[in-house]
Design a protein around this motif. Structure first.
Motif, PDB file in Angstrom:
ATOM      1  N   CYS A 197       0.840  -1.198   0.000  1.00  0.00           N
ATOM      2  CA  CYS A 197       0.000   0.000   0.000  1.00  0.00           C
ATOM      3  C   CYS A 197       0.879   1.254   0.000  1.00  0.00           C
TER       4      CYS A 197
ATOM      5  N   CYS B  94      -5.116   0.931   2.409  1.00  0.00           N
ATOM      6  CA  CYS B  94      -6.035   2.066   2.230  1.00  0.00           C
ATOM      7  C   CYS B  94      -7.154   1.760   1.250  1.00  0.00           C
ATOM      8  N   CYS B  95      -6.912   0.818   0.337  1.00  0.00           N
ATOM      9  CA  CYS B  95      -7.900   0.418  -0.665  1.00  0.00           C
ATOM     10  C   CYS B  95      -8.200   1.507  -1.697  1.00  0.00           C
ATOM     11  N   SER B  96      -7.417   2.606  -1.672  1.00  0.00           N
ATOM     12  CA  SER B  96      -7.702   3.654  -2.652  1.00  0.00           C
ATOM     13  C   SER B  96      -6.468   4.066  -3.457  1.00  0.00           C
ATOM     14  N   CYS B  97      -5.283   3.615  -3.053  1.00  0.00           N
ATOM     15  CA  CYS B  97      -4.088   3.973  -3.818  1.00  0.00           C
ATOM     16  C   CYS B  97      -4.022   3.098  -5.089  1.00  0.00           C
TER      17      CYS B  97
HETATM   18 ZN   LIG Z   1      -3.325   1.485  -0.553  1.00  0.00          ZN
END
Ligand SMILES: [Zn+2]
Length: 587
Positions: A64, A73-76
């Motif tokens: 991440c 983070c699940c968004s990068c």
């Molecule tokens: Zn991430």
């Protein structure tokens, strides 16, 4: 419009979303926080518990770009690529279809290079136990000294098939079956997010059928949702899943416990009509009986049984109205015959036979309780009212002979034995053990009051001391019967001289020509020829089986001796079922 199956749609994207497995999540997050993630991890456990899901979340967390260390983070870019399955630095290999040495060679070649976009190269091998021996050997060298830019994550349903040499180089994580409560909560949330209402009984059925596997449960939910639409009723669930409601299982068990064959067969008919797989029904019925036994012997069954609260309450209520021994006997009996039914070519017939055997099994009453009743009958007093009124004569009872309790029991009522044939003089203490069961019961002479005076009158201290250790002494039919809990306590008295002296003293004191007889728990004072072990156990059992009291109890209550249990744990009326199982194995 394509429909995304629940298993895909609801796949956890970070540690917080993982269902169950808290112990593993915590360990992994701690390792991430301390930057001490081992370079080879292996996740094992039954299918659908989240092995590859955890491996992917770990991959995200390691690579991440912006998240806090313990949670991706699940968004990068990296997280998104991993979620989409397009990360160039994450290699997912199916061990079942890429199991040869060639694949592993290619893999080794690949990991020599640094990652393209991310910090680390992550290799996930699913079903790693399927690799060939050569492939494992090739992998082993890499695992011995893994490059610092590579992490291996293995997943397997069959850990025992993975070579020890590989295992010893991996950190192992064993995933557990997910508990019913967690599954139920998870499935309920999913249903709600899909805008579907489920009857609680339907939800329970899905949880039961899932058997601790999130993925299995999800695919069942998929079926249900597409069949039922927005409302899932218990009846629909039963039809789609080929199951019966928990009430049918509970009802069958209740009918068997009540010896009601007709009711049990009716329930079986319901099961057959519903199209439920009989094997599954058998498993659920056995599980129900197992839970009953656990409820009967455990103080905190909720700890041992992973069940919804209402089911647990029902189990406890049923267990409370039966003796633990009855439940245990029925459980073992069903276990035997239903196991066979599961493999039979005519399972229904076999289940019916099992039911017939089960309803014919008789209630088990510990012999201590029978003796208590016997005492009351002989003393002419009314029986104490038991919690559950027990018919005394209508029904055959099964008697379990138990070792006599270690604490001194109150003197037994004296029972007149049928006039015995003249006994040979040499082993007086042997004679009593193989008496036929007495037919008539009448009072003997109560010597309890005189007993202390008699002991005082004995001048020899060792004889007096041995006499004072007797648990009870009774005079009947010209016999002085001395009961001992421990044979060692009366061994002095059996020496020829002492025995003759004691006989003379007793005859003088009680003014009657007497024969002294010993009543002991052990195999009638015989010197143990083989020196104990199994032989001693066998003798003890034999002695118990022939114990006039047991025979008498059995006859008076019109029952039969079905089981003899010896050993410390049976001196208490209720023993743990597991111990009982050990004990019967021993027999
Ligand atoms: Zn991430």
């Amino acid at each position: 419009m394509s429909y995304l199956v629940l298993a895909r749609k609801s796949r956890p994207q970070n540690f917080a979303q993982v269902v169950g497995q808290q112990h593993i999540v915590r360990t992994l997050q701690n390792a991430l926080l301390r930057s001490r993630v081992p370079h080879a991890l292996i996740f094992s456990g039954v299918r659908g518990t989240g092995k590859t899901t955890l491996a992917r979340i770990m991959a995200k967390a390691l690579n991440c770009e912006s998240g806090q260390p313990p949670e991706p983070c699940c968004s990068c870019r990296s997280c998104k690529e991993i979620a989409a399955g397009s990360s160039v630095d994450l290699h997912e290999i199916d061990g079942a279809s890429n199991r040869g040495i060639q694949e592993i060679r290619e893999l080794k070649e690949n990991i020599r290079f640094m990652p393209v976009m991310s910090r680390f190269k992550i290799i996930i091998i699913d079903e790693v136990h399927m690799l060939t021996t050569e492939a494992f050997n090739a992998l082993l060298k890499t695992l011995e000294e893994p490059p610092s830019h590579v992490y291996f994550m293995f997943a397997t349903t069959e850990l025992h098939k993975v070579p020890v040499t590989i295992l010893s180089r991996c950190q192992r994580y064993e995933l557990k079956r997910v508990g019913s409560k967690e599954l139920a909560a998870h499935f309920a949330r999913l249903a709600e997010s899909e805008g579907i209402t489920m009857e609680p009984a339907a939800l329970n059925m899905v949880v039961r059928a899932a058997g601790g596997s999130v993925r299995d449960g999800l695919s069942l939910l998929d079926q249900l949702f597409s069949y039922c639409g927005e409302q899932v009723a218990a009846a629909d669930a039963a039809e789609v899943l080929g199951m019966v409601g928990g009430d049918v299982i509970a009802g069958t068990a209740k009918a068997l416990l009540a010896h009601d064959l007709a009711a049990a067969l009716e329930r079986l008919e319901t099961v057959t009509r519903s199209g439920m797989d009989l094997k599954r029904f058998i498993n659920e019925l056995l599980a129900w009986f197992r839970s009953l036994v656990v409820c009967a012997v455990s103080k905190d069954p909720a700890q041992l049984l992973d069940l919804p609260a209402d089911e647990l309450a029902l189990l406890q209520e049923t267990a409370a109205s039966h003796s633990a021994q009855s439940l245990f006997l029925l459980f073992t009996l069903l276990m035997d015959s239903l196991e066979k039914a599961a493999w039979s070519s005519r399972p229904r017939f076999a289940v019916e036979m099992a039911f017939i055997r089960a309803v014919q099994a008789e209630d088990v009453v510990p012999v201590t309780e029978l003796l208590g009743r016997l005492d009351s009958i002989l003393a002419g007093t009314p029986l104490p009212q038991a919690a559950e009124p027990m018919p005394l004569y209508e029904k055959k009872k099964t008697v379990i002979a138990e070792s006599k309790p270690p604490e001194p029991a109150p003197a037994r009522p004296t029972v007149e034995l049928p006039s015995a044939p003249p006994m040979p003089e040499e082993p007086p203490h042997l004679a009593e053990q193989h008496q036929p069961a007495p037919k008539a019961a009448a009072g003997g002479r109560d010597i309890r009051k005189d007993w202390p005076d008699f002991i005082k009158s004995v001048k020899k201290p060792w004889i007096a001391s041995a006499l004072s250790k007797a648990a009870s002494a009774n005079l009947e039919n010209g016999k002085l019967i001395l009961s001992y809990h421990d044979s060692a306590e009366c061994s002095t008295l059996k020496i020829k001289e002492q025995f003759a002296e004691l006989t003379a003293l007793a005859s003088d004191f009680f003014q009657e020509s007497l024969r002294v007889v010993f009543d002991e728990p052990r195999a009638c004072g015989l010197p143990t020829e083989s020196g104990g072990g199994a032989d001693a156990v066998r003798k003890e059992r034999q002695a118990l089986a022939n114990d006039p009291l047991v025979l008498m109890a059995a006859e008076i209550f019109n029952g039969q001796v079905s089981d003899i249990r010896i050993g410390a744990q049976y001196r208490k009326p209720l023993a743990a079922a597991e111990e009982a199982a050990d004990e019967s194995d021993e027999a």
